[in-house]
Write a protein that holds these residues in place. Structure first.
Motif, PDB file in Angstrom:
ATOM      1  N   THR A   1      -0.800  44.707  -1.778  1.00 11.48           N
ATOM      2  CA  THR A   1      -1.314  43.430  -2.295  1.00 11.48           C
ATOM      3  C   THR A   1      -2.791  43.574  -2.609  1.00 11.48           C
ATOM      4  O   THR A   1      -3.544  44.020  -1.751  1.00 11.48           O
ATOM      5  N   PRO A   2      -3.216  43.220  -3.798  1.00 10.43           N
ATOM      6  CA  PRO A   2      -2.428  42.907  -4.985  1.00 10.43           C
ATOM      7  C   PRO A   2      -1.737  44.178  -5.490  1.00 10.43           C
ATOM      8  O   PRO A   2      -1.995  45.269  -5.000  1.00 10.43           O
ATOM      9  N   ALA A   3      -0.889  44.013  -6.483  1.00  8.27           N
ATOM     10  CA  ALA A   3      -0.209  45.180  -7.063  1.00  8.27           C
ATOM     11  C   ALA A   3      -1.254  46.165  -7.578  1.00  8.27           C
ATOM     12  O   ALA A   3      -2.333  45.767  -8.041  1.00  8.27           O
ATOM     13  N   LEU A   4      -0.947  47.446  -7.474  1.00 11.29           N
ATOM     14  CA  LEU A   4      -1.862  48.480  -7.958  1.00 11.29           C
ATOM     15  C   LEU A   4      -2.099  48.329  -9.462  1.00 11.29           C
ATOM     16  O   LEU A   4      -1.173  48.004 -10.209  1.00 11.29           O
TER      17      LEU A   4
ATOM     18  N   LEU B   1      -4.179  58.504   4.835  1.00  8.46           N
ATOM     19  CA  LEU B   1      -5.268  59.014   4.001  1.00  8.46           C
ATOM     20  C   LEU B   1      -5.505  58.151   2.769  1.00  8.46           C
ATOM     21  O   LEU B   1      -6.649  57.835   2.440  1.00  8.46           O
ATOM     22  N   VAL B   2      -4.436  57.777   2.070  1.00  2.00           N
ATOM     23  CA  VAL B   2      -4.632  56.994   0.845  1.00  2.00           C
ATOM     24  C   VAL B   2      -5.115  55.583   1.150  1.00  2.00           C
ATOM     25  O   VAL B   2      -5.888  55.013   0.381  1.00  2.00           O
ATOM     26  N   ILE B   3      -4.678  55.025   2.281  1.00  2.00           N
ATOM     27  CA  ILE B   3      -5.187  53.698   2.654  1.00  2.00           C
ATOM     28  C   ILE B   3      -6.671  53.783   2.988  1.00  2.00           C
ATOM     29  O   ILE B   3      -7.486  53.028   2.461  1.00  2.00           O
ATOM     30  N   GLU B   4      -7.008  54.698   3.884  1.00  2.00           N
ATOM     31  CA  GLU B   4      -8.386  54.800   4.376  1.00  2.00           C
ATOM     32  C   GLU B   4      -9.382  55.221   3.301  1.00  2.00           C
ATOM     33  O   GLU B   4     -10.473  54.669   3.205  1.00  2.00           O
ATOM     34  N   HIS B   5      -8.995  56.180   2.476  1.00  2.00           N
ATOM     35  CA  HIS B   5      -9.963  56.772   1.551  1.00  2.00           C
ATOM     36  C   HIS B   5      -9.831  56.323   0.099  1.00  2.00           C
ATOM     37  O   HIS B   5     -10.651  56.716  -0.733  1.00  2.00           O
ATOM     38  N   TYR B   6      -8.811  55.517  -0.197  1.00  2.00           N
ATOM     39  CA  TYR B   6      -8.693  55.090  -1.589  1.00  2.00           C
ATOM     40  C   TYR B   6      -8.329  53.608  -1.737  1.00  2.00           C
ATOM     41  O   TYR B   6      -9.024  52.864  -2.420  1.00  2.00           O
ATOM     42  N   LEU B   7      -7.255  53.180  -1.107  1.00  2.00           N
ATOM     43  CA  LEU B   7      -6.757  51.833  -1.354  1.00  2.00           C
ATOM     44  C   LEU B   7      -7.582  50.740  -0.670  1.00  2.00           C
ATOM     45  O   LEU B   7      -7.960  49.755  -1.312  1.00  2.00           O
TER      46      LEU B   7
ATOM     47  N   ARG C   1     -10.822  49.753  -2.203  1.00  2.00           N
ATOM     48  CA  ARG C   1     -10.647  49.044  -3.485  1.00  2.00           C
ATOM     49  C   ARG C   1     -10.057  47.643  -3.301  1.00  2.00           C
ATOM     50  O   ARG C   1      -9.699  46.985  -4.262  1.00  2.00           O
ATOM     51  N   GLY C   2      -9.922  47.204  -2.051  1.00  2.00           N
ATOM     52  CA  GLY C   2      -9.470  45.845  -1.777  1.00  2.00           C
ATOM     53  C   GLY C   2      -7.969  45.655  -1.648  1.00  2.00           C
ATOM     54  O   GLY C   2      -7.499  44.524  -1.570  1.00  2.00           O
ATOM     55  N   TYR C   3      -7.208  46.734  -1.600  1.00  2.00           N
ATOM     56  CA  TYR C   3      -5.764  46.612  -1.425  1.00  2.00           C
ATOM     57  C   TYR C   3      -5.426  46.453   0.051  1.00  2.00           C
ATOM     58  O   TYR C   3      -6.085  47.035   0.913  1.00  2.00           O
ATOM     59  N   VAL C   4      -4.392  45.668   0.328  1.00  2.00           N
ATOM     60  CA  VAL C   4      -3.904  45.482   1.694  1.00  2.00           C
ATOM     61  C   VAL C   4      -2.433  45.889   1.719  1.00  2.00           C
ATOM     62  O   VAL C   4      -1.650  45.444   0.883  1.00  2.00           O
ATOM     63  N   LEU C   5      -2.080  46.724   2.685  1.00  4.25           N
ATOM     64  CA  LEU C   5      -0.714  47.231   2.782  1.00  4.25           C
ATOM     65  C   LEU C   5      -0.046  46.733   4.051  1.00  4.25           C
ATOM     66  O   LEU C   5      -0.693  46.646   5.111  1.00  4.25           O
TER      67      LEU C   5
END
Length: 182
Positions: free
Chosen positions: A12-15, A83-89, A92-96
């Motif tokens: 959230t939000p969609a990529l 890794l992708v959550i911590e260092h990229y998503l 950028r404001g994404y929540v998983l």
């Protein structure tokens, strides 16, 4: 060693299309100008090692979900996800949020990867042999057993009708604090 995953993680939000493209490239270990920032962040982190296997993450067509590769896979989905959550998503404001189960070749290699508000935790399944029906060995940890004993020991029906018993509120609260929330 092979593993089978099942589940999905909501994003959230969609990529955006460009973030999805970077994520796909990075998780396939493609070093490009677009993935340079991700790989640099991982290399500078306290755990700079990338998973050995690539291609473990897939992105839904609508870019609202991340899920493990279909069918037979390899270990490493949890590490890639972290890794992708911590260092990229997350930056950028994404929540998983979501969960993915896994089942490996070995009997004791199974569990669930939980993701809540970008926190990732893997929990191994607990396989407990309860014993035969004529001699069950029901599992409860020692703290829970003691809380139940204390509660039962506090029971007193002095001055009560036969259908009533009074227990100590202290022991009742102790038991409640040890019970998992469902």
């Amino acid at each position: 060693m092979d593993v089978y995953y099942n589940g999905e993680i909501a994003v959230t939000p969609a990529l955006t299309e460009s973030d999805a493209a970077v994520l796909r490239a990075a998780t396939h270990l493609e070093r490009t100008d677009a993935t340079k920032e991700f790989f640099a962040a991982v290399a500078a982190s306290p755990e700079p090692d990338l998973p050995y296997h690539a291609g473990l993450l897939e992105i839904s067509e609508d870019r609202e979900f991340i899920y493990p590769e279909e069918d037979e896979s390899r270990h490493g989905f949890r590490v890639w996800l972290r890794l992708v959550i911590e260092h990229y998503l997350a930056p950028r404001g994404y929540v998983l949020n979501g969960e993915v189960t896994w089942e490996g070749e070995d009997r004791d290699d199974s569990g669930t990867i939980f993701v809540k508000e970008n926190e990732v935790e893997a929990v191994d399944d607990l396989i407990f042999n309860a014993g035969p029906s004529w001699a069950p060995n029901n599992f409860a940890d020692d703290h829970l057993k003691q809380a139940v004993r204390d509660l039962v020991d506090s029971a007193d029906n002095t001055g009560c009708s036969p259908d009533l018993t009074v227990i100590s509120s202290v022991f009742l609260e102790n038991l409640r604090s040890r019970m998992p929330e469902f």
